[in-house]
Design a protein around this motif. Structure first.
Motif, short mmCIF file in Angstrom:
data_model
loop_
_atom_site.label_atom_id
_atom_site.label_comp_id
_atom_site.label_asym_id
_atom_site.label_seq_id
_atom_site.Cartn_x
_atom_site.Cartn_y
_atom_site.Cartn_z
N PRO A 98 0.83 -1.22 0.00
CA PRO A 98 0.00 0.00 0.00
C PRO A 98 0.86 1.27 0.00
O PRO A 98 0.98 1.98 1.00
CB PRO A 98 -0.81 -0.14 1.30
CG PRO A 98 0.04 -1.00 2.18
CD PRO A 98 0.75 -1.94 1.28
N VAL A 99 1.44 1.53 -1.16
CA VAL A 99 2.35 2.65 -1.34
C VAL A 99 1.90 3.43 -2.57
O VAL A 99 1.40 2.83 -3.53
CB VAL A 99 3.80 2.14 -1.52
CG1 VAL A 99 4.75 3.27 -1.86
CG2 VAL A 99 4.28 1.41 -0.27
N ALA A 100 2.06 4.74 -2.57
CA ALA A 100 1.69 5.56 -3.72
C ALA A 100 2.41 5.06 -4.97
O ALA A 100 3.57 4.66 -4.92
CB ALA A 100 2.02 7.02 -3.46
N THR A 101 1.74 5.10 -6.11
CA THR A 101 2.31 4.56 -7.34
C THR A 101 3.60 5.28 -7.75
O THR A 101 4.46 4.67 -8.39
CB THR A 101 1.29 4.64 -8.50
OG1 THR A 101 0.84 5.99 -8.65
CG2 THR A 101 0.10 3.74 -8.22
N ASP A 102 3.75 6.55 -7.35
CA ASP A 102 4.98 7.26 -7.72
C ASP A 102 6.18 6.83 -6.89
O ASP A 102 7.28 7.32 -7.08
CB ASP A 102 4.79 8.78 -7.67
CG ASP A 102 4.46 9.29 -6.27
OD1 ASP A 102 4.36 8.46 -5.33
OD2 ASP A 102 4.30 10.51 -6.12
N ARG A 103 5.98 5.89 -5.94
CA ARG A 103 7.08 5.32 -5.18
C ARG A 103 7.24 3.82 -5.47
O ARG A 103 7.95 3.13 -4.75
CB ARG A 103 6.86 5.53 -3.68
CG ARG A 103 6.82 6.98 -3.23
CD ARG A 103 8.11 7.73 -3.53
NE ARG A 103 9.26 7.14 -2.89
CZ ARG A 103 9.74 7.51 -1.70
NH1 ARG A 103 9.14 8.47 -1.03
NH2 ARG A 103 10.83 6.95 -1.20
N TYR A 115 5.77 0.84 -11.48
CA TYR A 115 5.09 1.94 -12.18
C TYR A 115 6.11 2.91 -12.77
O TYR A 115 6.07 3.22 -13.97
CB TYR A 115 4.15 2.68 -11.22
CG TYR A 115 2.80 2.02 -11.06
CD1 TYR A 115 1.76 2.28 -11.93
CD2 TYR A 115 2.56 1.13 -10.02
CE1 TYR A 115 0.52 1.68 -11.78
CE2 TYR A 115 1.33 0.52 -9.86
CZ TYR A 115 0.32 0.80 -10.75
OH TYR A 115 -0.91 0.19 -10.61
N THR A 116 7.01 3.44 -11.93
CA THR A 116 7.87 4.54 -12.37
C THR A 116 8.91 4.12 -13.40
O THR A 116 9.28 4.90 -14.26
CB THR A 116 8.59 5.17 -11.16
OG1 THR A 116 9.39 4.16 -10.51
CG2 THR A 116 7.58 5.73 -10.17
N THR A 131 -1.25 1.16 -17.83
CA THR A 131 -1.75 0.93 -16.48
C THR A 131 -2.38 -0.45 -16.43
O THR A 131 -2.98 -0.89 -17.40
CB THR A 131 -2.81 1.97 -16.06
OG1 THR A 131 -3.87 1.97 -17.02
CG2 THR A 131 -2.20 3.36 -15.98
N HIS A 163 -5.41 -2.45 -9.75
CA HIS A 163 -4.31 -2.32 -8.81
C HIS A 163 -4.84 -2.66 -7.43
O HIS A 163 -5.74 -1.99 -6.91
CB HIS A 163 -3.74 -0.90 -8.83
CG HIS A 163 -2.62 -0.68 -7.87
ND1 HIS A 163 -2.15 0.57 -7.53
CD2 HIS A 163 -1.86 -1.55 -7.15
CE1 HIS A 163 -1.16 0.46 -6.66
NE2 HIS A 163 -0.97 -0.82 -6.40
N PRO A 200 -3.78 -3.16 -3.50
CA PRO A 200 -2.77 -3.06 -2.43
C PRO A 200 -2.99 -4.12 -1.36
O PRO A 200 -4.12 -4.36 -0.93
CB PRO A 200 -2.99 -1.66 -1.85
CG PRO A 200 -3.94 -0.97 -2.79
CD PRO A 200 -4.73 -2.04 -3.45
#
Length: 299
Positions: free
Chosen positions: A198-203, A207-208, A217, A221, A223
């Motif tokens: 459960p972490v933001a996709t930008d981390r 994803y990045t 995508t 998704h 978590p």
């Protein structure tokens, strides 16, 4: 006689945490009248208000916000200094407090802690997992001494040491159509359920470094907080995940999982241990870093 004392910093910190003078007084083992008198005297001496009342709540003024920032920085340092001095007085070496900014790294860390405790019997180890992606502030605030992270954020006063190289891979179950692939392309995950922490996709590296650059995508998704449940879900065909290869290999036989390279070249990562530069010469801290670099940590 100094105007600003430690008790003032402790009071403003507890009022911010608990929202009232009554609760702060209870935490500090003071009467509310004594606490109020202490802060009124400080405000009179400084010539500036620390709080303003909004209904039943207290809100810090601009001066109060500044004092709160000072308190949040200094009070933990003073508490740590007292703890360390007491340890020295008792003939103890100290404690090594480790913050985790990496969900799957806990299993990796366990390999190091056991031999470290055997080698340093006078040093206690405490692992704090509440600093997911908040570890830099915890280092600066003296809440932890080492930060385990795959994503170092270089700031003045901090040092990050790489201790372990690994590859981020796609994890698939026993009947997944990508199970026998040498590597996958981003588009092949467009119809998948992607299970992550459960972490933001930008981390999230999946994803990045893999999906977002290709404009892809996943269909869904999902978590999940724990590694064991995440991999059980993958093994039962409920989705795919992205994890370090070494972690997948630990579970592969038990759950019949397969690691598949993300892209033709893969995604290379490192685990770093972050510390305050001022602590870089602490012998038992340095010993932990050296042990983390050793072959036992990669076994």
């Amino acid at each position: 006689m100094p105007i600003l004392e430690r008790i003032h910093l402790a009071i403003i910190r507890e009022v911010d945490r608990h929202g009232s003078l009554t609760a702060a007084a209870e935490r500090l083992h003071l009467t509310q009248s004594a606490l109020s008198h202490t802060m009124r005297k400080l405000e009179d001496q400084l010539g500036v208000a620390v709080w303003r009342r909004e209904g039943r709540s207290l809100r810090p003024t601009q001066a109060g916000e500044y004092l709160l920032a000072v308190a949040n920085r200094l009070v933990p340092q003073l508490a740590l200094a007292e703890e360390r001095l007491q340890q020295f007085a008792n003939g103890e070496r100290g404690a090594l407090r480790i913050g985790m900014e990496c969900h799957p790294c806990y299993q990796w860390l366990l390999r190091i802690v056991s031999p470290y405790l055997a080698a340093w019997p006078a040093v206690d180890v405490d692992v704090k997992q509440k600093f997911q992606f908040g570890g830099i502030g915890a280092l600066f605030g003296y809440e932890i001494d080492l930060l385990v992270t795959p994503d170092p954020l270089y700031k003045p006063g901090l040092r990050f040491e790489p201790v372990f190289d690994y590859e981020q891979v796609l994890v698939v179950g026993p009947r997944h159509p990508l199970r026998d692939a040498d590597w996958v392309q981003p588009g092949q995950l467009a119809a998948e359920t992607l299970i992550t922490y459960p972490v933001a996709t930008d981390r999230l590296d999946i994803y990045t470094q893999f999906l977002m650059p290709a404009g892809i995508t996943p269909r869904r998704h999902k978590p999940i907080e724990t590694t064991d449940i995440m991999l059980q879900m993958v093994a039962s065909g409920r989705g795919v995940a992205a994890l370090p290869r070494w972690l997948v290999e630990e579970y592969a036989d038990k759950l019949d999982l397969r690691a598949v390279r993300l892209g033709r070249s893969g995604i290379a990562k490192q685990i770093f241990l972050g510390m305050r530069e001022a602590d870089a010469d602490v012998d038992y801290l340095h010993a932990f870093i050296e042990l983390a670099r050793g072959p036992r940590a990669r076994a």
